[in-house]
Design a protein around this motif. Structure first.
Motif, PDB file in Angstrom:
ATOM      1  N   ILE A 157      34.920  47.924  37.153  1.00  0.00           N
ATOM      2  CA  ILE A 157      34.009  48.028  36.009  1.00  0.00           C
ATOM      3  C   ILE A 157      32.799  47.127  36.223  1.00  0.00           C
ATOM      4  O   ILE A 157      31.655  47.531  35.984  1.00  0.00           O
ATOM      5  CB  ILE A 157      34.744  47.681  34.697  1.00  0.00           C
ATOM      6  CG1 ILE A 157      35.797  48.744  34.404  1.00  0.00           C
ATOM      7  CG2 ILE A 157      33.761  47.545  33.543  1.00  0.00           C
ATOM      8  CD1 ILE A 157      36.752  48.390  33.295  1.00  0.00           C
ATOM      9  N   LYS A 158      33.030  45.903  36.687  1.00  0.00           N
ATOM     10  CA  LYS A 158      31.923  44.989  36.952  1.00  0.00           C
ATOM     11  C   LYS A 158      30.994  45.543  38.024  1.00  0.00           C
ATOM     12  O   LYS A 158      29.776  45.382  37.936  1.00  0.00           O
ATOM     13  CB  LYS A 158      32.444  43.625  37.387  1.00  0.00           C
ATOM     14  CG  LYS A 158      33.058  42.833  36.260  1.00  0.00           C
ATOM     15  CD  LYS A 158      33.533  41.488  36.769  1.00  0.00           C
ATOM     16  CE  LYS A 158      34.154  40.674  35.664  1.00  0.00           C
ATOM     17  NZ  LYS A 158      34.585  39.352  36.147  1.00  0.00           N
ATOM     18  N   ALA A 159      31.543  46.202  39.031  1.00  0.00           N
ATOM     19  CA  ALA A 159      30.723  46.785  40.087  1.00  0.00           C
ATOM     20  C   ALA A 159      29.812  47.873  39.521  1.00  0.00           C
ATOM     21  O   ALA A 159      28.683  48.044  39.971  1.00  0.00           O
ATOM     22  CB  ALA A 159      31.605  47.354  41.190  1.00  0.00           C
TER      23      ALA A 159
ATOM     24  N   VAL B 249      41.780  30.405  46.927  1.00  0.00           N
ATOM     25  CA  VAL B 249      42.869  31.353  47.101  1.00  0.00           C
ATOM     26  C   VAL B 249      42.373  32.761  46.780  1.00  0.00           C
ATOM     27  O   VAL B 249      41.627  32.971  45.830  1.00  0.00           O
ATOM     28  CB  VAL B 249      44.045  30.970  46.169  1.00  0.00           C
ATOM     29  CG1 VAL B 249      45.154  32.003  46.234  1.00  0.00           C
ATOM     30  CG2 VAL B 249      44.574  29.604  46.522  1.00  0.00           C
ATOM     31  N   LEU B 250      42.781  33.712  47.577  1.00  0.00           N
ATOM     32  CA  LEU B 250      42.467  35.134  47.421  1.00  0.00           C
ATOM     33  C   LEU B 250      40.988  35.467  47.609  1.00  0.00           C
ATOM     34  O   LEU B 250      40.542  36.551  47.228  1.00  0.00           O
ATOM     35  CB  LEU B 250      42.951  35.664  46.069  1.00  0.00           C
ATOM     36  CG  LEU B 250      44.461  35.566  45.820  1.00  0.00           C
ATOM     37  CD1 LEU B 250      44.797  36.079  44.430  1.00  0.00           C
ATOM     38  CD2 LEU B 250      45.244  36.319  46.862  1.00  0.00           C
ATOM     39  N   ALA B 251      40.223  34.567  48.212  1.00  0.00           N
ATOM     40  CA  ALA B 251      38.804  34.834  48.428  1.00  0.00           C
ATOM     41  C   ALA B 251      38.604  36.019  49.378  1.00  0.00           C
ATOM     42  O   ALA B 251      37.701  36.837  49.174  1.00  0.00           O
ATOM     43  CB  ALA B 251      38.098  33.595  48.966  1.00  0.00           C
ATOM     44  N   LYS B 252      39.438  36.122  50.404  1.00  0.00           N
ATOM     45  CA  LYS B 252      39.294  37.238  51.342  1.00  0.00           C
ATOM     46  C   LYS B 252      39.587  38.572  50.643  1.00  0.00           C
ATOM     47  O   LYS B 252      38.871  39.551  50.840  1.00  0.00           O
ATOM     48  CB  LYS B 252      40.196  37.081  52.558  1.00  0.00           C
ATOM     49  CG  LYS B 252      39.977  38.189  53.586  1.00  0.00           C
ATOM     50  CD  LYS B 252      40.813  37.993  54.822  1.00  0.00           C
ATOM     51  CE  LYS B 252      40.592  39.048  55.871  1.00  0.00           C
ATOM     52  NZ  LYS B 252      40.572  40.402  55.434  1.00  0.00           N
ATOM     53  N   LEU B 253      40.618  38.603  49.817  1.00  0.00           N
ATOM     54  CA  LEU B 253      40.926  39.812  49.067  1.00  0.00           C
ATOM     55  C   LEU B 253      39.760  40.180  48.151  1.00  0.00           C
ATOM     56  O   LEU B 253      39.349  41.347  48.089  1.00  0.00           O
ATOM     57  CB  LEU B 253      42.195  39.634  48.236  1.00  0.00           C
ATOM     58  CG  LEU B 253      42.556  40.782  47.306  1.00  0.00           C
ATOM     59  CD1 LEU B 253      42.888  42.036  48.100  1.00  0.00           C
ATOM     60  CD2 LEU B 253      43.708  40.395  46.405  1.00  0.00           C
ATOM     61  N   THR B 254      39.197  39.198  47.472  1.00  0.00           N
ATOM     62  CA  THR B 254      38.062  39.440  46.596  1.00  0.00           C
ATOM     63  C   THR B 254      36.876  39.970  47.390  1.00  0.00           C
ATOM     64  O   THR B 254      36.210  40.920  46.977  1.00  0.00           O
ATOM     65  CB  THR B 254      37.660  38.147  45.866  1.00  0.00           C
ATOM     66  OG1 THR B 254      38.778  37.673  45.121  1.00  0.00           O
ATOM     67  CG2 THR B 254      36.502  38.377  44.928  1.00  0.00           C
ATOM     68  N   ARG B 255      36.620  39.370  48.552  1.00  0.00           N
ATOM     69  CA  ARG B 255      35.522  39.825  49.399  1.00  0.00           C
ATOM     70  C   ARG B 255      35.750  41.260  49.866  1.00  0.00           C
ATOM     71  O   ARG B 255      34.840  42.088  49.859  1.00  0.00           O
ATOM     72  CB  ARG B 255      35.375  38.891  50.604  1.00  0.00           C
ATOM     73  CG  ARG B 255      34.086  39.025  51.416  1.00  0.00           C
ATOM     74  CD  ARG B 255      34.142  39.982  52.597  1.00  0.00           C
ATOM     75  NE  ARG B 255      35.397  40.033  53.296  1.00  0.00           N
ATOM     76  CZ  ARG B 255      35.645  39.458  54.462  1.00  0.00           C
ATOM     77  NH1 ARG B 255      34.731  38.749  55.061  1.00  0.00           N
ATOM     78  NH2 ARG B 255      36.816  39.605  55.034  1.00  0.00           N
ATOM     79  N   ASP B 256      36.975  41.582  50.246  1.00  0.00           N
ATOM     80  CA  ASP B 256      37.292  42.945  50.689  1.00  0.00           C
ATOM     81  C   ASP B 256      37.093  43.957  49.568  1.00  0.00           C
ATOM     82  O   ASP B 256      36.558  45.047  49.786  1.00  0.00           O
ATOM     83  CB  ASP B 256      38.719  43.016  51.226  1.00  0.00           C
ATOM     84  CG  ASP B 256      38.903  42.249  52.518  1.00  0.00           C
ATOM     85  OD1 ASP B 256      37.884  41.879  53.148  1.00  0.00           O
ATOM     86  OD2 ASP B 256      40.067  42.006  52.893  1.00  0.00           O
TER      87      ASP B 256
ATOM     88  N   ARG C  12      33.428  44.489  49.032  1.00  0.00           N
ATOM     89  CA  ARG C  12      32.901  45.408  50.049  1.00  0.00           C
ATOM     90  C   ARG C  12      33.233  46.853  49.697  1.00  0.00           C
ATOM     91  O   ARG C  12      32.394  47.741  49.810  1.00  0.00           O
ATOM     92  CB  ARG C  12      33.488  45.098  51.415  1.00  0.00           C
ATOM     93  CG  ARG C  12      32.784  44.019  52.121  1.00  0.00           C
ATOM     94  CD  ARG C  12      33.289  43.910  53.528  1.00  0.00           C
ATOM     95  NE  ARG C  12      32.565  42.846  54.196  1.00  0.00           N
ATOM     96  CZ  ARG C  12      32.961  42.259  55.292  1.00  0.00           C
ATOM     97  NH1 ARG C  12      34.089  42.622  55.871  1.00  0.00           N
ATOM     98  NH2 ARG C  12      32.247  41.309  55.828  1.00  0.00           N
ATOM     99  N   ASP C  13      34.471  47.086  49.278  1.00  0.00           N
ATOM    100  CA  ASP C  13      34.876  48.443  48.923  1.00  0.00           C
ATOM    101  C   ASP C  13      34.051  48.996  47.761  1.00  0.00           C
ATOM    102  O   ASP C  13      33.761  50.186  47.711  1.00  0.00           O
ATOM    103  CB  ASP C  13      36.356  48.490  48.551  1.00  0.00           C
ATOM    104  CG  ASP C  13      37.267  48.306  49.746  1.00  0.00           C
ATOM    105  OD1 ASP C  13      36.786  48.404  50.899  1.00  0.00           O
ATOM    106  OD2 ASP C  13      38.470  48.041  49.531  1.00  0.00           O
TER     107      ASP C  13
END
Length: 65
Positions: free
Chosen positions: A3-5, A48-55, A58-59
């Motif tokens: 939704i934010k995206a 924590v979970l920064a990589k997941l958030t970044r991925d 990107r998506d």
């Protein structure tokens, strides 16, 4: 985050940067506020979970250029 995206599209990101230059000096700072986590490759180890958030960013096409 999806939704934010949609709400914070490129136009809104630019508007925030132009309206609040002291708060958001870079596009990455806006994306960090929107995602609630770091999105830069250099900062992934800071939270924590920064990589997941970044991925996810990107998506949803919210990643830094």
């Amino acid at each position: 985050m999806l939704i934010k995206a949609r709400v914070y599209n490129e136009t809104m990101v630019s508007l925030l940067m132009d309206s609040f230059t002291e708060l958001f000096p870079t596009r990455e700072s806006v994306l960090r506020m929107i995602s609630g986590n770091y999105v830069s490759e250099d900062d992934l180890d800071k939270r924590v979970l920064a990589k997941l958030t970044r991925d996810l960013a990107r998506d949803f096409r919210m990643e830094p250029l």
